[in-house]
Design a protein around this motif. Structure first.
Motif, PDB file in Angstrom:
ATOM      1  N   GLN A 168       0.845  -1.200   0.000  1.00  0.00           N
ATOM      2  CA  GLN A 168       0.000   0.000   0.000  1.00  0.00           C
ATOM      3  C   GLN A 168       0.882   1.252   0.000  1.00  0.00           C
ATOM      4  O   GLN A 168       0.644   2.198  -0.751  1.00  0.00           O
ATOM      5  N   TRP A 169       1.911   1.243   0.860  1.00  0.00           N
ATOM      6  CA  TRP A 169       2.842   2.368   0.947  1.00  0.00           C
ATOM      7  C   TRP A 169       3.552   2.590  -0.385  1.00  0.00           C
ATOM      8  O   TRP A 169       3.701   3.731  -0.836  1.00  0.00           O
ATOM      9  N   LYS A 170       4.013   1.497  -1.023  1.00  0.00           N
ATOM     10  CA  LYS A 170       4.685   1.610  -2.328  1.00  0.00           C
ATOM     11  C   LYS A 170       3.779   2.291  -3.349  1.00  0.00           C
ATOM     12  O   LYS A 170       4.217   3.164  -4.092  1.00  0.00           O
ATOM     13  N   LYS A 171       2.522   1.890  -3.360  1.00  0.00           N
ATOM     14  CA  LYS A 171       1.573   2.466  -4.316  1.00  0.00           C
ATOM     15  C   LYS A 171       1.364   3.955  -4.037  1.00  0.00           C
ATOM     16  O   LYS A 171       1.357   4.769  -4.958  1.00  0.00           O
ATOM     17  N   GLN A 172       1.206   4.307  -2.761  1.00  0.00           N
ATOM     18  CA  GLN A 172       0.972   5.706  -2.388  1.00  0.00           C
ATOM     19  C   GLN A 172       2.179   6.591  -2.666  1.00  0.00           C
ATOM     20  O   GLN A 172       2.039   7.728  -3.086  1.00  0.00           O
TER      21      GLN A 172
END
Length: 190
Positions: A168-172
């Motif tokens: 999720q962090w990578k995507k954000q």
């Protein structure tokens, strides 16, 4: 080998010092000071464990190794899953055994963890490359009582795994980091 039903929630920690103070005020005692932890998840080719929701993890926590299997969890207000784990004398040899059986590392994540308890359950404080998190683990009612004592709203409960939080962090952030390690996240931010 320890087998138990794991019931837990995670929450974001904005201020580590304030959380530690609230834990002390709530009657918790520090049982493990801030200790480095490295985790490697394993799966077979095609990732059948991941597909069915299982996890196989080799963890180095301080100088101690643990092998853990977590069964697919139940969705809901808390993350609930059966956990089997055992201490491992030699993690490097265990990695060799897993490779010989066809398992390969699929994801690594690290953190610094401190563990607190009040004798009924535990709260861990994790400093990770993608931010700080706490976990409250114990009986469901106790989790809610502890969250209230610590000023955590049930709307802020997180039931996602660290791998899920990382992706999720990578995507954000559009990060190119390939694993949730301090080195990979730092290198990707350059």
């Amino acid at each position: 080998m320890a087998t138990h039903q794991e019931i837990e929630i995670k929450f974001r920690v904005r201020d580590l010092r304030a959380l530690n103070q609230r834990l002390k005020q709530a009657g918790f005692r520090l049982v493990t000071k801030r200790t480095h932890e490295m985790n490697t998840l394993y799966d077979l080719p095609g990732q059948p464990l991941r597909e069915r929701g299982d996890l196989l993890r080799l963890r180095l926590y301080g100088s101690g190794w643990t092998l853990t299997h977590k069964a697919k969890g139940k969705a809901g207000r808390y993350k609930t899953r059966v956990e089997n784990e055992t201490r491992v004398e030699d993690g490097v040899k265990m990695d060799t055994i897993l490779h010989a059986l066809g398992f390969v590392p699929t994801f690594r994540y690290e953190k610094f963890r401190a563990e607190w308890t009040d004798g009924k359950g535990k709260v861990v404080v994790d400093e990770t490359p993608i931010g700080n998190f706490g976990e409250i683990e114990g009986p469901a009612r106790w989790i809610d009582q502890t969250a209230r004592k610590l000023g955590i709203d049930p709307r802020d409960y997180i039931t996602e795994t660290y791998a899920g939080l990382f992706f999720q962090w990578k995507k954000q952030t559009q990060s190119s980091a390939t694993e949730m390690t301090f080195r990979s996240v730092r290198a990707a931010s350059r």
